[in-house]
Design a protein around this motif. Sequence first.
Motif, PDB file in Angstrom:
ATOM      1  N   PRO A 245      68.493  48.719  59.749  1.00  0.00           N
ATOM      2  CA  PRO A 245      68.600  47.485  60.524  1.00  0.00           C
ATOM      3  C   PRO A 245      68.005  46.275  59.815  1.00  0.00           C
ATOM      4  CG  PRO A 245      66.903  48.905  61.445  1.00  0.00           C
ATOM      5  CD  PRO A 245      67.593  49.704  60.383  1.00  0.00           C
ATOM      6  N   GLU A 246      66.982  46.500  58.966  1.00  0.00           N
ATOM      7  CA  GLU A 246      66.314  45.368  58.327  1.00  0.00           C
ATOM      8  C   GLU A 246      65.772  45.751  56.944  1.00  0.00           C
ATOM      9  OE1 GLU A 246      66.228  42.359  59.390  1.00  0.00           O
ATOM     10  OE2 GLU A 246      66.746  42.543  61.517  1.00  0.00           O
ATOM     11  N   ILE A 247      65.834  44.796  56.029  1.00  0.00           N
ATOM     12  CA  ILE A 247      65.135  44.870  54.741  1.00  0.00           C
ATOM     13  C   ILE A 247      64.466  43.519  54.529  1.00  0.00           C
ATOM     14  CG2 ILE A 247      65.322  45.211  52.248  1.00  0.00           C
ATOM     15  CD1 ILE A 247      67.804  46.815  52.634  1.00  0.00           C
ATOM     16  N   ASP A 248      63.269  43.549  53.980  1.00  0.00           N
ATOM     17  CA  ASP A 248      62.587  42.287  53.666  1.00  0.00           C
ATOM     18  C   ASP A 248      61.866  42.439  52.326  1.00  0.00           C
ATOM     19  OD1 ASP A 248      61.461  39.748  53.779  1.00  0.00           O
ATOM     20  OD2 ASP A 248      60.822  39.960  55.869  1.00  0.00           O
ATOM     21  N   HIS A 249      61.902  41.384  51.539  1.00  0.00           N
ATOM     22  CA  HIS A 249      61.273  41.371  50.208  1.00  0.00           C
ATOM     23  C   HIS A 249      60.458  40.096  50.071  1.00  0.00           C
ATOM     24  CE1 HIS A 249      61.866  40.192  45.750  1.00  0.00           C
ATOM     25  NE2 HIS A 249      60.751  40.879  45.869  1.00  0.00           N
ATOM     26  N   ARG A 250      59.188  40.239  49.686  1.00  0.00           N
ATOM     27  CA  ARG A 250      58.299  39.089  49.548  1.00  0.00           C
ATOM     28  C   ARG A 250      57.602  39.127  48.187  1.00  0.00           C
ATOM     29  NH1 ARG A 250      58.790  35.683  54.283  1.00  0.00           N
ATOM     30  NH2 ARG A 250      60.131  36.987  55.593  1.00  0.00           N
ATOM     31  N   ILE A 251      57.295  37.943  47.672  1.00  0.00           N
ATOM     32  CA  ILE A 251      56.713  37.810  46.339  1.00  0.00           C
ATOM     33  C   ILE A 251      55.437  36.984  46.430  1.00  0.00           C
ATOM     34  CG2 ILE A 251      57.114  37.021  43.971  1.00  0.00           C
ATOM     35  CD1 ILE A 251      60.090  37.144  44.508  1.00  0.00           C
ATOM     36  N   GLU A 252      54.423  37.408  45.682  1.00  0.00           N
ATOM     37  CA  GLU A 252      53.202  36.631  45.550  1.00  0.00           C
ATOM     38  C   GLU A 252      53.070  36.133  44.109  1.00  0.00           C
ATOM     39  OE1 GLU A 252      49.689  38.385  47.565  1.00  0.00           O
ATOM     40  OE2 GLU A 252      51.081  39.959  48.178  1.00  0.00           O
ATOM     41  N   SER A 253      52.096  35.291  43.876  1.00  0.00           N
ATOM     42  CA  SER A 253      51.888  34.730  42.544  1.00  0.00           C
ATOM     43  C   SER A 253      51.680  35.838  41.513  1.00  0.00           C
ATOM     44  CB  SER A 253      50.670  33.808  42.539  1.00  0.00           C
ATOM     45  OG  SER A 253      50.365  33.395  41.222  1.00  0.00           O
ATOM     46  N   HIS A 254      52.273  35.672  40.321  1.00  0.00           N
ATOM     47  CA  HIS A 254      52.040  36.654  39.263  1.00  0.00           C
ATOM     48  C   HIS A 254      50.745  36.365  38.511  1.00  0.00           C
ATOM     49  CE1 HIS A 254      54.334  33.382  37.361  1.00  0.00           C
ATOM     50  NE2 HIS A 254      53.802  33.731  36.216  1.00  0.00           N
ATOM     51  N   THR A 262      42.450  42.562  47.183  1.00  0.00           N
ATOM     52  CA  THR A 262      42.113  43.610  48.145  1.00  0.00           C
ATOM     53  C   THR A 262      43.080  43.648  49.319  1.00  0.00           C
ATOM     54  OG1 THR A 262      40.634  42.226  49.489  1.00  0.00           O
ATOM     55  CG2 THR A 262      39.685  43.310  47.549  1.00  0.00           C
ATOM     56  N   ASP A 263      44.039  42.737  49.343  1.00  0.00           N
ATOM     57  CA  ASP A 263      45.013  42.661  50.431  1.00  0.00           C
ATOM     58  C   ASP A 263      46.404  42.534  49.823  1.00  0.00           C
ATOM     59  OD1 ASP A 263      46.109  42.483  52.952  1.00  0.00           O
ATOM     60  OD2 ASP A 263      45.506  40.411  53.297  1.00  0.00           O
ATOM     61  N   SER A 264      47.424  42.825  50.622  1.00  0.00           N
ATOM     62  CA  SER A 264      48.805  42.607  50.199  1.00  0.00           C
ATOM     63  C   SER A 264      49.485  41.747  51.250  1.00  0.00           C
ATOM     64  CB  SER A 264      49.559  43.931  50.020  1.00  0.00           C
ATOM     65  OG  SER A 264      50.892  43.689  49.605  1.00  0.00           O
ATOM     66  N   VAL A 265      49.361  40.447  51.065  1.00  0.00           N
ATOM     67  CA  VAL A 265      49.926  39.501  52.018  1.00  0.00           C
ATOM     68  C   VAL A 265      51.441  39.628  52.069  1.00  0.00           C
ATOM     69  CG1 VAL A 265      50.189  37.054  52.565  1.00  0.00           C
ATOM     70  CG2 VAL A 265      47.999  37.919  51.712  1.00  0.00           C
ATOM     71  N   SER A 266      52.066  39.863  50.917  1.00  0.00           N
ATOM     72  CA  SER A 266      53.527  39.977  50.885  1.00  0.00           C
ATOM     73  C   SER A 266      54.005  41.192  51.665  1.00  0.00           C
ATOM     74  CB  SER A 266      54.015  40.037  49.435  1.00  0.00           C
ATOM     75  OG  SER A 266      53.368  41.074  48.716  1.00  0.00           O
ATOM     76  N   THR A 267      53.279  42.314  51.568  1.00  0.00           N
ATOM     77  CA  THR A 267      53.657  43.502  52.340  1.00  0.00           C
ATOM     78  C   THR A 267      53.479  43.257  53.829  1.00  0.00           C
ATOM     79  OG1 THR A 267      53.014  44.970  50.520  1.00  0.00           O
ATOM     80  CG2 THR A 267      53.178  45.947  52.700  1.00  0.00           C
ATOM     81  N   ARG A 268      52.382  42.626  54.189  1.00  0.00           N
ATOM     82  CA  ARG A 268      52.118  42.330  55.595  1.00  0.00           C
ATOM     83  C   ARG A 268      53.200  41.406  56.170  1.00  0.00           C
ATOM     84  NH1 ARG A 268      47.200  43.063  57.490  1.00  0.00           N
ATOM     85  NH2 ARG A 268      46.303  42.826  55.415  1.00  0.00           N
TER      86      ARG A 268
END
Length: 366
Positions: A245-254, A262-268
């Motif tokens: 039903p859904e796919i989502d992809h997020r990117i953070e600064s390289h 210590t966190d994964s904002v893109s996953t959240r």
Amino acid sequence: MPANDDPANDDPANDDNAIAIIGTAQTPAHARFDAPEVVLIMHCVNQLLGDAGLERADVDFTIAGSCDYLSGMPFAFVSNVDGMGAWPPVYESHVEMDGAWALFEAWCRLQIGDIDVAMVVGSGKSSPCDGRKVFPLQADPYVVAPLGLDPDALAGIQARSLIDAGRASEESIAEVVARSRAAAVANPNAQVSGAVEVADLLTAPYDMAPLRAHDVSPKADGAAALLLARGDRARELCERPVWIPEIDHRIESHHAGLRDLTDSVSTRTAAAGIGLADGTVDVAELHVTHAHEELILREALALGPDTAVNPSGGPLCGDPVMATGLARIIEVADRIAAGDASRGVGHAASGAALQQNLLCLMEGDG
């Protein structure tokens, strides 16, 4: 779709434009595969088409994910098309990424509505190269690459940050490895498996402190593939389609220094995008190439104790680079198709220290 009061309309199986996985295939994770990469792909494709009762001409769209830098051959992905069947002439695309991102493109492509069946392949032969020298070259060429920081070194920095923040310990990281290897005993595609004591793991020498060699996924040669179909065609071809039903992809600064490691904002953020918290998550397969990453991802996804995490053993027991993320999605889909789960999530990561994250939500007909 327009909102209404009929809960049946929230079921993707009732949507003629819904996309489903109707077949999957994987190779074992080989420490070294002595034949060309195209042979790995052919193994998966022949199994997929045979199980589905399809000919190559029945596939409307084909897309692959791979990385030419692994084999050191320019345009190596072109020769891989032979493994998917170049005749009759195919409508084909390619992403220089893990096969999970090829799945994302195929899922979007099918929603246009003019085709019904797509094949997705992820493959890689990492044995010819030293990934710790190759992958730093994808970093920022001015600031990061000259430092020579490879993904394992950055993972060590991330793990140390997690421990210093009081969010993990060397013991909790070792527990991830022990549980993964025990789970992999039941996985015929795993490269390493078997019972191991946490205390014994903690006596091993450091690789990139606080990480030890067993905390890093064993790189492998391998391939994974699946078939997607739309609406009624999916129901015709498969007794138990697994709907996406859904796919989502997020990117953070390289630039790792610009992120809280210590966190994964893109996953959240991706988890919120797919509505992961809107229902029970029976199974989650996470693209964990360094053991401490599972602790970060579990928290970012808010997974509860009832969620089976990496029941296949995950990448820590076999990491066929460029097919690993797609394999996570396949592992979840197989469990839903078998009736062992009704809802799950497959996770794929790319870039150092969980820089990019993709989530694929899957559900059965239930």
